[in-house]
Design an enzyme around this catalytic site. Structure first.
Site, PDB file in Angstrom:
ATOM      1  N   TYR A  84      28.595 -10.179 -35.020  1.00 22.77           N
ATOM      2  CA  TYR A  84      27.594 -10.639 -35.986  1.00 22.77           C
ATOM      3  C   TYR A  84      26.706  -9.491 -36.464  1.00 22.77           C
ATOM      4  O   TYR A  84      26.509  -9.302 -37.668  1.00 22.77           O
ATOM      5  CB  TYR A  84      26.713 -11.750 -35.396  1.00 22.77           C
ATOM      6  CG  TYR A  84      25.501 -11.984 -36.265  1.00 22.77           C
ATOM      7  CD1 TYR A  84      25.629 -12.683 -37.453  1.00 22.77           C
ATOM      8  CD2 TYR A  84      24.263 -11.430 -35.936  1.00 22.77           C
ATOM      9  CE1 TYR A  84      24.541 -12.844 -38.302  1.00 22.77           C
ATOM     10  CE2 TYR A  84      23.176 -11.581 -36.775  1.00 22.77           C
ATOM     11  CZ  TYR A  84      23.310 -12.292 -37.955  1.00 22.77           C
ATOM     12  OH  TYR A  84      22.243 -12.439 -38.795  1.00 22.77           O
ATOM     13  N   CYS A 117      17.660 -31.465 -49.715  1.00 22.07           N
ATOM     14  CA  CYS A 117      18.894 -31.504 -50.508  1.00 22.07           C
ATOM     15  C   CYS A 117      18.619 -31.594 -52.011  1.00 22.07           C
ATOM     16  O   CYS A 117      19.397 -31.087 -52.820  1.00 22.07           O
ATOM     17  CB  CYS A 117      19.766 -32.680 -50.071  1.00 22.07           C
ATOM     18  SG  CYS A 117      20.353 -32.575 -48.357  1.00 22.07           S
ATOM     19  N   ASP A 130      25.490 -16.553 -38.998  1.00 20.38           N
ATOM     20  CA  ASP A 130      24.543 -16.855 -37.927  1.00 20.38           C
ATOM     21  C   ASP A 130      24.361 -18.370 -37.847  1.00 20.38           C
ATOM     22  O   ASP A 130      25.120 -19.126 -38.471  1.00 20.38           O
ATOM     23  CB  ASP A 130      23.213 -16.136 -38.152  1.00 20.38           C
ATOM     24  CG  ASP A 130      22.445 -16.655 -39.364  1.00 20.38           C
ATOM     25  OD1 ASP A 130      22.998 -17.483 -40.130  1.00 20.38           O
ATOM     26  OD2 ASP A 130      21.283 -16.247 -39.559  1.00 20.38           O
ATOM     27  N   GLU A 145      17.763  -7.583 -36.939  1.00 20.38           N
ATOM     28  CA  GLU A 145      18.850  -8.491 -36.564  1.00 20.38           C
ATOM     29  C   GLU A 145      18.940  -8.646 -35.045  1.00 20.38           C
ATOM     30  O   GLU A 145      19.187  -9.735 -34.538  1.00 20.38           O
ATOM     31  CB  GLU A 145      20.177  -7.996 -37.132  1.00 20.38           C
ATOM     32  CG  GLU A 145      20.298  -8.134 -38.637  1.00 20.38           C
ATOM     33  CD  GLU A 145      20.239  -9.565 -39.122  1.00 20.38           C
ATOM     34  OE1 GLU A 145      20.502 -10.493 -38.319  1.00 20.38           O
ATOM     35  OE2 GLU A 145      19.905  -9.773 -40.298  1.00 20.38           O
ATOM     36  N   CYS A 189      28.105 -29.982 -52.263  1.00 24.39           N
ATOM     37  CA  CYS A 189      27.992 -30.239 -50.824  1.00 24.39           C
ATOM     38  C   CYS A 189      28.613 -31.579 -50.448  1.00 24.39           C
ATOM     39  O   CYS A 189      28.140 -32.646 -50.865  1.00 24.39           O
ATOM     40  CB  CYS A 189      26.522 -30.206 -50.402  1.00 24.39           C
ATOM     41  SG  CYS A 189      26.283 -30.474 -48.633  1.00 24.39           S
TER      42      CYS A 189
END
Length: 342
Positions: free
Chosen positions: A126, A203, A144, A43, A212
């Site tokens: 984070y 998509c 993020d 990370e 969405c």
């Protein structure tokens, strides 16, 4: 588990990325737990960087320092040299500070809660949330850049970044389940990295397509909204590259704090708040300019070179056999390459 999270987890079980620091959903279900050291290290490395760029560094780091105690015992210069090329060198310094705190204050064992992780040096909101969720299955909200994009499109958040961050955090918290929160966090990251991409999002195969809001309107690529960016300022400076007749190279260690802190490089002046003379008297030749972009500014350095046996006023000559351009920060490697071509 929310309906959206259930859809996302089901997709992740089938389509998760195979990453060297990750435990797969099947292995996790069978009882294997992620190594918090590897989660934390990945990370930190991934901040402002891509998986493709980080993977090689991650393998080298973990081969050389396989656990947090080994990293805590490493020499600063060795870690900085391995980090060279990843940029944002303050992260490497914070990496060492954190490793040493875990080793000295926690017996080499990572704390498990978000609050305890946040108390460690160099760990921000984070990273604390990511380690708590992924390594310890705590229901922490991990946001993020990938998650910001997914949430902004999913709920069609009109507020531009960075002002949208609080709303994005609230929406992400509403989706975070109490069961499998670590897999949920990684699923959100994978969705943003592989499906809900900045350009040309797929998509049609997104598991959250029906929910969405941006996809329904057909303007997903316009999210997240972003405030206009101010132009980056320009800075200029001078870099001196000196070699002795025997091939030794003049290097100096930069101050621990500030840009490229603690790194070795060629003597410079003018771009970082300093106003210093040449490191020694010599017949300098102008080789040209190198340009490099930092987070907050563009830099142009005029590169001067000379061969000299003089005694430098700062820095020290490093034998040619001990010098590796690959260990230099990128801006200094550019100067070396310029002189090598010349």
């Amino acid at each position: 588990m929310t309906d959206l999270s259930a859809l996302l987890i089901a997709w992740y079980d089938r389509h998760h990325r195979d990453l060297p620091w990750r435990v797969s959903p099947a292995a996790h279900a069978a009882g294997q737990r992620p190594d918090p050291y590897r989660v934390w290290l990945s990370e930190v490395m991934l901040q402002q960087t891509t998986v493709a760029a980080v993977t090689g560094y991650f393998h080298r780091f973990t081969a050389r320092w396989p656990d947090v105690t080994a990293l805590a015992e490493a020499e600063d210069a060795e870690v900085m040299a391995e980090w060279a090329g990843l940029g944002y060198y303050a992260r490497a310094r914070n990496l060492l500070r954190c490793a040493r705190a875990i080793s000295a204050e926690h017996g080499g064992v990572f704390p498990q809660t978000e609050a305890e992780l946040r108390a460690l040096p160099g760990i921000g909101p984070y990273t604390a949330a990511a380690v708590a969720a992924i390594a310890f299955d705590q229901p922490a909200v991990v946001v993020d850049g990938n998650v910001e994009r997914v949430i902004s499109r999913l709920f069609r958040i009109e507020t531009p970044l960075p002002r949208a961050k609080p709303e994005i955090g609230r929406r992400a918290a509403g989706m975070t389940p109490s069961m499998r929160p670590g897999d949920h966090a990684q699923a959100m990251m994978d969705l943003g990295a592989t499906i809900c991409t900045p350009r040309n999002p797929a998509c049609a195969i997104c598991p959250l397509r029906e929910a969405c809001a941006a996809q329904a309107v057909g303007d997903a690529t316009s999210f997240p909204r972003k405030a206009p960016r101010a132009a980056k300022p320009e800075r200029e400076g001078t870099l001196w590259l000196v070699q002795r007749p025997d091939g030794a190279i003049l290097l100096e260690e930069r101050p621990a704090k500030g840009l490229l802190g603690g790194m070795s490089g060629f003597p410079t002046t003018g771009w970082d708040g300093t106003d210093l003379p040449a490191p020694l008297a010599a017949e300098w030749q102008t080789m040209g300019e190198v340009r490099h972009t930092f987070t907050h500014f563009h830099l142009t350095l005029t590169v001067l070179t000379a061969t000299s046996q003089g005694n430098p006023q700062r820095g020290a000559f490093v034998p040619h056999a001990a010098f590796s351009p690959a260990n230099l920060p990128t801006v200094f490697r550019k100067a070396w390459d310029l002189c090598a071509k010349g």
